[in-house]
Motif scaffolding. Structure first.
Motif, PDB file in Angstrom:
ATOM      1  N   GLY A   1     -15.322  -6.799  -0.300  1.00  0.00           N
ATOM      2  CA  GLY A   1     -14.264  -6.923  -1.297  1.00  0.00           C
ATOM      3  C   GLY A   1     -14.362  -8.201  -2.108  1.00  0.00           C
ATOM      4  O   GLY A   1     -14.553  -9.292  -1.568  1.00  0.00           O
TER       5      GLY A   1
ATOM      6  N   ASN B   1     -12.194  -1.646   2.922  1.00  0.00           N
ATOM      7  CA  ASN B   1     -11.149  -1.875   3.929  1.00  0.00           C
ATOM      8  C   ASN B   1     -11.643  -1.646   5.358  1.00  0.00           C
ATOM      9  O   ASN B   1     -10.887  -1.824   6.312  1.00  0.00           O
TER      10      ASN B   1
ATOM     11  N   GLY C   1      -6.688   3.446   1.670  1.00  0.00           N
ATOM     12  CA  GLY C   1      -7.628   2.647   2.449  1.00  0.00           C
ATOM     13  C   GLY C   1      -6.977   1.463   3.118  1.00  0.00           C
ATOM     14  O   GLY C   1      -7.189   1.203   4.312  1.00  0.00           O
ATOM     15  N   ALA C   2      -6.156   0.723   2.367  1.00  0.00           N
ATOM     16  CA  ALA C   2      -5.510  -0.469   2.919  1.00  0.00           C
ATOM     17  C   ALA C   2      -4.521  -0.096   4.023  1.00  0.00           C
ATOM     18  O   ALA C   2      -4.448  -0.773   5.057  1.00  0.00           O
TER      19      ALA C   2
ATOM     20  N   PRO D   1      -8.800  -4.159  -2.700  1.00  0.00           N
ATOM     21  CA  PRO D   1      -8.917  -3.041  -1.763  1.00  0.00           C
ATOM     22  C   PRO D   1      -9.831  -1.940  -2.293  1.00  0.00           C
ATOM     23  O   PRO D   1      -9.953  -0.899  -1.677  1.00  0.00           O
TER      24      PRO D   1
ATOM     25  N   HIS E   1      -7.589  -7.336   5.040  1.00  0.00           N
ATOM     26  CA  HIS E   1      -8.515  -8.288   5.667  1.00  0.00           C
ATOM     27  C   HIS E   1      -8.465  -9.651   4.978  1.00  0.00           C
ATOM     28  O   HIS E   1      -8.808 -10.666   5.590  1.00  0.00           O
TER      29      HIS E   1
ATOM     30  N   PRO F   1     -12.973   2.378  -1.366  1.00  0.00           N
ATOM     31  CA  PRO F   1     -11.873   1.753  -0.616  1.00  0.00           C
ATOM     32  C   PRO F   1     -11.995   1.921   0.893  1.00  0.00           C
ATOM     33  O   PRO F   1     -11.531   1.060   1.646  1.00  0.00           O
TER      34      PRO F   1
ATOM     35  N   SER G   1       0.808  -1.219   0.000  1.00  0.00           N
ATOM     36  CA  SER G   1       0.000   0.000   0.000  1.00  0.00           C
ATOM     37  C   SER G   1       0.838   1.265   0.000  1.00  0.00           C
ATOM     38  O   SER G   1       0.385   2.308  -0.475  1.00  0.00           O
TER      39      SER G   1
ATOM     40  N   ALA H   1      -6.397   0.866   7.294  1.00  0.00           N
ATOM     41  CA  ALA H   1      -6.971  -0.343   7.900  1.00  0.00           C
ATOM     42  C   ALA H   1      -5.875  -1.185   8.548  1.00  0.00           C
ATOM     43  O   ALA H   1      -6.069  -1.739   9.637  1.00  0.00           O
TER      44      ALA H   1
ATOM     45  N   ASN I   1      -5.944  -6.278  -0.091  1.00  0.00           N
ATOM     46  CA  ASN I   1      -6.826  -5.942   1.029  1.00  0.00           C
ATOM     47  C   ASN I   1      -6.281  -6.605   2.300  1.00  0.00           C
ATOM     48  O   ASN I   1      -6.117  -7.827   2.329  1.00  0.00           O
TER      49      ASN I   1
END
Length: 510
Positions: free
Chosen positions: A438, A218, A191-192, A183, A177, A214, A70, A195, A175
């Motif tokens: 996502g 995220n 965003g990633a 993402p 998660h 995003p 990211s 998070a 992403n």
């Protein structure tokens, strides 16, 4: 596709050899701005401690480990910025509202000393001579610029088969998660990273969904403000009638404070609006008596998402709000063609202007098209540039086709869209799920995009706030708060109270 060695060397260099302070690094996890400022003011924590925490996480999980990818670049002036702010702290000099805020900028925002590439390999040597207006505002409030975040190349406006979070310069952002999932974009890295706790705050930009999607996918907070509240100067554009920067954070409070700090009337932006005050509205009680419209026609594309949303309606009712169901935007589906014509026409004009004024290595959109073809193994291994080609053929900004499309898109989303819906149902604002959880990253077919609640806000230039509301299986999902032009006060009150009552944000397990 990304070479990690340069970033790793920078991280190693910037991990400052400093005395060990009393602060417990574990306490830095998922900090809020208020907590960071409290730690710094106590004197037990130094700014280098906070920076080292984030650099260590970037090294461990972004460049290695899960390889979220990211963070595109770290600020080479980081040590100097740390020294300036720490001196203010040590000397007990007045501090800006964002001291202690360690910030990532989306890599389409000008910042001195750093590449501004829009994710394009063709722009890899473009270093602007001055900061974008929003960056200068952040620095004026003592924010620390950590670096740049990856994005969907050209802010997701090169191909209809694009993969959100992929750029030819930095590769694919994942992403946190679930690294197999998107993402979203185009502010994918912003965003990633927030998070995954790689920075305290981030700046994204949106033309249509690029902050709010995003943020939702995220599982963080994103605010797309009313067009004109934040300056557009010094940001690589798509379309001046829709483009805006926006804060991406882990809490509504931090997003609001950051949004306020970035506001200011910029003489270089002819759409600039006077700043508005929002932080005093971060208090409970704002939902009581509010009439809230549920946009059912912005739902229905994911049953589990709808189930999570429907369960949260009880939160509003318990807080004293009145739910008005089926408050649908009746013009939905009617503005897409007009919006696309506007985006194509404005992209050609606005990008050409930016490239000319910034002295970037590319001279025009036409130049970018030609060089993408020339270097296609490097720039187009995943998807093509059919949107670029369509934009080059788009009408000029003085032609009737463009002017009619602009007027129609604003009418259908604003006066006949959000405004008409609010008036018809006598509601204060509108809500719906922001977007689906996502989807799997797919470099063959591109994004599996199901739907969202944000397009009318984006096209009209009206505000939109997205806040975590829970999970669908292991993936976070968000709720959207949508209102009329400059209705940020009402939306902030509602979003803040919903957040405080639900505490629905979930951190990824890296």
């Amino acid at each position: 596709m990304r070479c990690f060695l340069p970033l790793l060397l920078v991280i190693t260099t910037l991990l400052v050899a400093a005395p060990t302070y009393a602060a417990d690094k574990a306490n830095f996890s998922n900090l809020t701005l208020a907590k960071a400022q409290e730690l710094l003011k106590s004197g037990d924590t130094r700014l280098t401690d906070l920076v080292d925490y984030y650099l260590s996480r970037i090294d461990k999980y972004d460049a290695n480990g899960n390889k979220i990818n990211s963070v595109a670049e770290l600020n080479p002036a980081l040590k100097q910025q740390i020294a300036l702010i720490q001196t203010k702290l040590d000397d007990k000099k007045p501090l800006g509202t964002l001291f202690g805020a360690i910030v990532l900028l989306k890599d389409n925002i000008d910042a001195k000393g750093m590449v501004n590439s829009a994710g394009s390999w063709l722009m890899r040597e473009h270093k602007p001579k001055q900061d974008a207006f929003v960056v200068s505002r952040l620095i004026a409030e003592d924010a620390l610029i950590l670096g740049k975040a990856n994005l969907s190349e050209w802010a997701n406006f090169r191909s209809s088969k694009s993969s959100s979070g992929w750029s030819s310069l930095y590769g694919q952002t994942l992403n946190p998660h679930d690294p197999t999932r998107s993402p979203c974009g185009s502010s994918a890295g912003s965003g990633a990273a927030i998070a995954a706790d790689f920075a305290l705050l981030a700046v994204g930009t949106e033309t249509d969904g690029s902050v709010t999607c995003p943020a939702a996918v995220n599982g963080i907070v994103g605010i797309k403000p009313t067009l004109g509240l934040l300056s557009r100067s010094g940001i690589i554009p798509i379309a001046h009638s829709q483009d805006t920067a926006g804060p991406m954070t882990r809490t509504v409070t931090d997003a609001v404070i950051m949004l306020e700090a970035m506001m200011g009337e910029d003489p270089m932006d002819d759409a600039a609006l006077a700043p508005i005050s929002l932080s005093q509205h971060l208090k409970l009680g704002g939902l009581k008596g509010k009439r809230i419209g549920v946009m059912r026609n912005m739902m229905g594309y994911h049953p589990e998402l709808d189930q999570v949303f429907n369960q949260q309606l009880a939160v509003f009712e318990k807080a004293g709000a009145i739910i008005v169901d089926n408050a649908d935007i009746e013009t939905k589906g009617k503005w897409g063609d007009a919006e696309y014509t506007v985006l194509l026409a404005e992209f050609k004009a606005d990008l050409n202007q930016y490239l000319t004024q910034s002295k970037a290595p590319l001279k025009s959109l036409e130049d970018a098209i030609a060089k993408n073809i020339e270097f296609s193994p490097r720039t187009m291994p995943v998807f093509a540039q059919e949107i670029f080609i369509a934009a080059q053929a788009a009408p000029n900004l003085n032609e009737k086709a463009y002017l009619d499309a602009l007027a129609n898109s604003k009418l259908l989303t604003g006066v006949q869209g959000i405004d008409a819906t609010l008036a018809k149902h006598n509601v204060d604002f509108l809500i719906a799920p922001t977007t689906a959880p996502g989807w799997k990253i797919d470099h063959i077919n591109g994004d599996n995009y199901m739907g969202s609640a944000g397009s009318a806000s984006a096209v009209s230039g009206y505000p939109h706030i997205t806040v975590p509301m829970g999970k669908v299986q292991h993936m976070p999902v968000n709720i959207s708060f949508v209102g009329a032009k400059l209705s940020e006060v009402v939306l902030v009150q509602a979003a803040y109270e919903f957040e405080q009552l639900t505490q629905a944000r979930v951190s990824p397990k890296l």
